[in-house]
Design a protein around this motif. Sequence first.
Motif, PDB file in Angstrom:
ATOM      1  N   LEU A   1     -31.821  20.926  49.871  1.00  0.00           N
ATOM      2  CA  LEU A   1     -32.184  21.259  51.255  1.00  0.00           C
ATOM      3  C   LEU A   1     -33.135  22.464  51.447  1.00  0.00           C
ATOM      4  O   LEU A   1     -33.951  22.427  52.449  1.00  0.00           O
ATOM      5  CB  LEU A   1     -30.664  21.186  51.948  1.00  0.00           C
ATOM      6  N   SER A   2     -32.629  23.519  50.994  1.00  0.00           N
ATOM      7  CA  SER A   2     -33.198  24.808  51.263  1.00  0.00           C
ATOM      8  C   SER A   2     -34.721  24.744  50.591  1.00  0.00           C
ATOM      9  O   SER A   2     -34.647  23.735  49.722  1.00  0.00           O
ATOM     10  CB  SER A   2     -32.483  26.047  50.696  1.00  0.00           C
TER      11      SER A   2
ATOM     12  N   PRO B   1     -27.718  32.090  54.455  1.00  0.00           N
ATOM     13  CA  PRO B   1     -27.229  30.888  53.598  1.00  0.00           C
ATOM     14  C   PRO B   1     -25.812  30.789  53.610  1.00  0.00           C
ATOM     15  O   PRO B   1     -25.079  31.384  52.981  1.00  0.00           O
ATOM     16  CB  PRO B   1     -27.739  31.254  52.182  1.00  0.00           C
TER      17      PRO B   1
ATOM     18  N   PHE C   1     -26.737  22.879  57.527  1.00  0.00           N
ATOM     19  CA  PHE C   1     -27.358  23.788  58.574  1.00  0.00           C
ATOM     20  C   PHE C   1     -28.632  23.942  58.334  1.00  0.00           C
ATOM     21  O   PHE C   1     -29.452  24.287  59.316  1.00  0.00           O
ATOM     22  CB  PHE C   1     -26.684  25.039  58.860  1.00  0.00           C
ATOM     23  N   ALA C   2     -29.144  23.848  56.966  1.00  0.00           N
ATOM     24  CA  ALA C   2     -30.686  24.287  56.833  1.00  0.00           C
ATOM     25  C   ALA C   2     -31.665  23.039  57.447  1.00  0.00           C
ATOM     26  O   ALA C   2     -32.734  23.521  57.458  1.00  0.00           O
ATOM     27  CB  ALA C   2     -30.926  23.927  55.319  1.00  0.00           C
ATOM     28  N   VAL C   3     -30.913  22.066  57.802  1.00  0.00           N
ATOM     29  CA  VAL C   3     -31.888  21.082  58.405  1.00  0.00           C
ATOM     30  C   VAL C   3     -31.989  20.916  60.108  1.00  0.00           C
ATOM     31  O   VAL C   3     -32.379  20.687  60.847  1.00  0.00           O
ATOM     32  CB  VAL C   3     -31.398  19.483  58.174  1.00  0.00           C
ATOM     33  N   TRP C   4     -31.263  22.309  60.472  1.00  0.00           N
ATOM     34  CA  TRP C   4     -31.410  22.675  61.852  1.00  0.00           C
ATOM     35  C   TRP C   4     -32.980  22.736  62.503  1.00  0.00           C
ATOM     36  O   TRP C   4     -33.403  23.190  61.934  1.00  0.00           O
ATOM     37  CB  TRP C   4     -30.740  23.760  62.118  1.00  0.00           C
ATOM     38  N   PRO C   5     -33.194  21.946  63.579  1.00  0.00           N
ATOM     39  CA  PRO C   5     -34.510  21.981  63.787  1.00  0.00           C
ATOM     40  C   PRO C   5     -35.257  23.075  64.399  1.00  0.00           C
ATOM     41  O   PRO C   5     -35.261  23.329  65.564  1.00  0.00           O
ATOM     42  CB  PRO C   5     -34.464  20.698  65.111  1.00  0.00           C
TER      43      PRO C   5
END
Lengths: 169, 312
Positions: free
Chosen positions: A77-78, A45, A31-35
Amino acid sequence: MSQIRGPFDEPPDTSFGRFVPAVSVLAASTFAVWPVIAHVPLFPPLGLLMLLGWRLSRPLSLPVWASLPLGLYDDLLSGQPLGNSMLFWTLCSFMIDLIDQRIVFRDFWQDWLIAGGSICFCLILGRLVVSPLAAHVDTLLMLQIAVTTLLFPLATRICTMLTREEETV
Amino acid sequence: MAPPRNRRPGFSRRAQYGLFLGYVIAAAGSLVAAVLLALSAIDPPAFAVLRATVAEVTTPVSSGLSTVGQWFGAIPGSVGSYFGVHDENKRLRKQLSDQHALFMRARSLGYENRRLAALLRLRERVAEPVVTARLVSSSVTSTRRFAVLNAGSWQGVASGQPVIGPDGLVGRILETGPNSARVLLLVDPESVVPVRRTRDGMPALAAGRGDGLVDIRSVATATAAFGPGDVFVSSGIGGIYPPGIPVAHVIRRGPEAGLARTYAQPDTLDYAMVQRAFMPTPPPLTVPQPAPKPTPKPKTKATPTASKPVAR
């Protein structure tokens, strides 16, 4: 190939269901790549949340070393430096193992408290590692910890849901 | 109900060894993780290649998701603007007529500026754009403020180049992958931009705070008071950011620095232009050969003890 398994040992689990906990933690980290271009760190987190959910509601679902590869994926990712989640998540699972030995019979509130403590531990150490001490992020970090801790029941709900689905299938 | 909390696997030797091995792997792995963390703390771009590899996969996902999100997000706005269009039309017409005189004056000033610059044979350094791309995602959970740009070294992006949004300065490139790059936003606690006040050209530093605002710190020793309404543009000192790009405006007077909000608000940001570094760092100079030492002059030096007071 010699037969190492004894006559009373359970046969090893070969179903796809054994990967469900790990896959759900990976999906939560993704979900860290959510735009969204956030300018305050308020997003919880989710990978850590799902890991704690699995660890506290189904202790045998993930091996104790599972937080290493899961943490590595989360670090990539984060924006945290590599090794941050790997180290702190593993330390968390060690601590929960120790608590498991002391307090065997627990109710959900105690689990929630343990999860809150683990979230505090991971997020505060992560902030100390990555941001200079003079940065004005502490109030927001408290809010982020509160948001993440309040989402813990949801994480356990999702874990239960995933296991039930897996059992019915 | 007491859940099966204990991991004790019974009498099976194999299961016991497996459990023990799990703990050994976890302890060794956490040591490795501590070493990795220390390495990243000492040398932040150490594992940039790994991060860039993952970002190569996630960037198309994020940009696809953002297209879908914008499509849905535009629906309420377009419905609302349908109803408010009459009032807005009137307001815009009034604004246009108000600004006509100002526009004519700016035009003549621009012409005069060009003419004077030509007269002085001023050699202007033009900031060349490298690429224009979307910012697709950001470090939402971390206390650092990074964004991911949908263009990388294949498009000519290199670390250290400034990133400029439609409203003002966004940040600079930190790490690049083949098709994606990591941008250090202005509000990151480790970002510092040299700026000057538009009113009088007073130099200052815009340092990120980490909570979505920037601190405007005075460069001079005397603490200058930066009050609300002060506008700061980049000054070009340092050679990364080109001069004259809007950076921030002060919203509150702080105890030692003015609290300012950046013009390019990272949440509303869509497209961003990467420019070449304004004045890239020169190649490392050759080490100058030590000049032959001049022969020391035969100088009669007064003995210091003679002139020193004897008693203190």
